[in-house]
Design a protein around this motif. Sequence first.
Motif, short mmCIF file in Angstrom:
data_model
loop_
_atom_site.label_atom_id
_atom_site.label_comp_id
_atom_site.label_asym_id
_atom_site.label_seq_id
_atom_site.Cartn_x
_atom_site.Cartn_y
_atom_site.Cartn_z
N THR A 18 1.04 -10.80 2.34
CA THR A 18 1.64 -9.51 1.97
C THR A 18 2.26 -9.56 0.57
O THR A 18 3.27 -8.91 0.31
CB THR A 18 2.72 -9.12 3.00
N THR A 20 3.14 -8.48 -2.86
CA THR A 20 3.13 -7.18 -3.51
C THR A 20 2.75 -7.35 -4.98
O THR A 20 2.77 -8.46 -5.52
CB THR A 20 4.52 -6.51 -3.43
N TRP A 38 2.17 -1.80 -2.77
CA TRP A 38 1.26 -2.39 -1.80
C TRP A 38 -0.14 -2.03 -2.29
O TRP A 38 -0.35 -0.91 -2.79
CB TRP A 38 1.47 -1.77 -0.44
N PHE A 48 -4.61 1.55 -4.26
CA PHE A 48 -3.28 1.82 -3.71
C PHE A 48 -3.07 3.32 -3.64
O PHE A 48 -3.90 4.10 -4.12
CB PHE A 48 -2.17 1.13 -4.51
N ILE A 102 -4.37 -0.39 3.70
CA ILE A 102 -3.20 -0.96 3.02
C ILE A 102 -2.07 -1.20 4.03
O ILE A 102 -1.43 -2.25 4.04
CB ILE A 102 -2.75 -0.05 1.86
N ARG A 105 -2.66 -4.31 6.03
CA ARG A 105 -2.35 -5.54 5.31
C ARG A 105 -0.86 -5.86 5.35
O ARG A 105 -0.47 -7.00 5.58
CB ARG A 105 -2.80 -5.43 3.85
N TYR A 106 -0.04 -4.87 5.09
CA TYR A 106 1.39 -5.12 4.94
C TYR A 106 2.21 -4.97 6.22
O TYR A 106 3.28 -5.57 6.33
CB TYR A 106 1.96 -4.22 3.83
#
Length: 142
Positions: A18, A20, A38, A48, A102, A105-106
């Motif tokens: 994660t 950034t 992100w 993004f 996205i 992923r985070y």
Amino acid sequence: MAQKMTDEEWRAFVSHGTRTGKLSTVRADGSPHVTPIWFVLDGDEVVFNTGASSVKGRNLARDGRVALCVDVDQPPYDFVVLRGRARISEDLAELRHWAGRIGARYMGEERAKEFGERNGVPGELLVRVTIEKVLAEKGVAE
């Protein structure tokens, strides 16, 4: 002594976990604006989303030049800087898809749909940055 990362290494580095990115855009007066984001990689593009009325959203609509820095702030200090030009889309289906990826992923796959729906709405922008230049080094402090 720092070593250059290979194409495979920098792609794995920026996509790891994660991490950034710190995105730099150009303000109307020419000064830089930096903000964390992100993101995901899609081939040779960084993807993004952001609000159209945010500082970065307004900057990108006016001037698509960007730089994105991803780093590890502990020894031996590795970093990647990607430079390129952004293209903006307001296509809601595409925006929802990428906002979900996205979010996965985070925040984890179980929350992907939630983030896709939350961020795939009018007033949000999908940003794709075509990577034009890469500076990627590992072991800066070795």
